[in-house]
Design an enzyme around this catalytic site. Structure first.
Site, short mmCIF file in Angstrom:
data_model
loop_
_atom_site.label_atom_id
_atom_site.label_comp_id
_atom_site.label_asym_id
_atom_site.label_seq_id
_atom_site.Cartn_x
_atom_site.Cartn_y
_atom_site.Cartn_z
N CYS A 175 1.05 -1.27 -0.14
CA CYS A 175 -0.15 0.08 0.50
C CYS A 175 0.87 1.13 0.05
O CYS A 175 2.30 0.75 0.31
CB CYS A 175 -0.41 0.38 1.55
SG CYS A 175 0.17 -0.29 3.06
N GLU B 114 -0.45 0.45 16.17
CA GLU B 114 -0.65 1.43 15.80
C GLU B 114 -1.97 1.85 16.51
O GLU B 114 -1.62 3.33 16.61
CB GLU B 114 -1.44 1.31 14.20
CG GLU B 114 -2.46 2.34 14.04
CD GLU B 114 -3.53 2.32 12.47
OE1 GLU B 114 -3.09 1.67 12.04
OE2 GLU B 114 -4.15 2.67 12.66
FE1 F3S Z 1 -1.43 1.53 4.06
FE2 F3S Z 1 -1.12 3.64 5.44
FE3 F3S Z 1 -3.83 2.60 4.66
S1 F3S Z 1 -0.09 1.70 5.88
S2 F3S Z 1 -3.26 0.57 4.74
S3 F3S Z 1 -2.12 3.21 3.54
S4 F3S Z 1 -3.36 3.37 6.06
#
Ligand code: F3S
Length: 281
Positions: free
Chosen positions: A12, A125
């Site tokens: 991601c 987190e």
């Molecule tokens: Fe990745 Fe950030 Fe979403 S690390 S899963 S883009 S909150």
């Protein structure tokens, strides 16, 4: 052999940024580069970073100098002040979506709200977000946790970014009844749901699915689970070495997806290998 690659497979945005920054920092600095916790749940990437000199620490207090890479999950607020006071340089790769949750929690906490985080209390987190409201947030991960939320005037509800929408809605609906005023912020990042959706779409169309990612990566395992619902032949692999080539030769249409911690180079390796087999058929 036809190959279909799921649209949103692999890193991601937040993880990609953290890994790129780590590689760049290690290219420029050979010594005293640390990460607070593993940057990513992928053995191959961790091995690469460690071979370039990265050292993983679990507590900032374990060191008194150097550069520390903050992974996309973020950190509690007091780690910033500790680093400032000791002269440790933080290379902050907190994902902007996570930063948004931290800021919300901090702002409402400072305005007298009780902050409720819908999420897993053991996830870094969530631990980090709690640290932006003086570790006084109430963490709700199941119906049983609702009792922990006090009946109070002002509530602010946020979610861990990787929470499912269904669970967030269910739990936040129950939690909001505890407050006279309840501000609800759906802070779920859509990277996870997009990846799952594109995996589902491909799995429906193919004879076999290859799911690439760490055997311990929970989001990769979830992709394998989703694939199994729609496809009878699913192979979860970590690297090219695990490809069940003899079995795959029997299929005409193969789908490929990858977890959020699977780097591009491993996906490309697998695709190129399958193309090779296909060209020799
Ligand atoms: Fe990745 Fe950030 Fe979403 S690390 S899963 S883009 S909150």
């Amino acid at each position: 052999m036809e190959l279909l690659i799921a649209k949103n497979s692999g890193f991601c945005f937040g993880v990609e940024k953290a890994v790129k920054t780590a590689l760049q920092t290690l290219d420029e600095n050979k010594h005293n580069v640390f990460s607070l916790g593993p940057i990513i749940h992928n053995e191959q990437v961790i091995n690469l970073l460690e071979s370039k000199g990265l050292k993983i620490i679990n507590d900032i207090k374990d060191i008194d100098r150097g550069k520390v890479i903050i992974r996309s999950h973020g950190i509690p607020l007091n780690v910033y002040s500790y680093a400032k006071n000791t002269g440790i340089e933080l290379i902050d790769c907190t994902c902007p979506f996570v930063r948004n949750v931290q800021k919300k929690a901090n702002e409402f906490f400072n305005n007298g709200y009780t902050v409720v985080i819908i999420g897993n209390p053991n996830h870094p987190e969530v631990i980090g977000i709690n640290g932006w409201c003086n570790n006084q947030a109430v963490i709700v991960n199941s119906k049983d946790d609702i009792n922990k939320v006090p009946i109070i005037d002002k509530l602010c509800i946020v979610s861990q970014t990787t929470m499912t929408l269904e669970k967030f809605q269910k739990l936040s609906n129950l939690v909001q009844r505890k407050g006279k005023i309840a501000k609800i912020f759906n802070t779920i990042c859509n990277a996870t749901s997009l990846r799952q959706e594109s995996t589902k779409k491909i799995a429906k169309e193919v004879e076999a699915m290859i799911v690439i990612g760490g055997y311990h990566s929970s989001n990769t395992r979830k992709l394998a689970e989703i694939s199994k619902k729609y496809c009878g032949n699913v192979y979860h692999i970590e690297t090219i070495n695990d490809l069940p080539i003899n079995k795959l030769k029997n299929f005409k249409k193969i789908g490929i997806t990858a977890g959020a911690s699977t780097p591009d180079w491993i996906i490309k390796d697998v695709v190129n290998n399958l193309k090779d087999i296909s060209s020799k058929e």
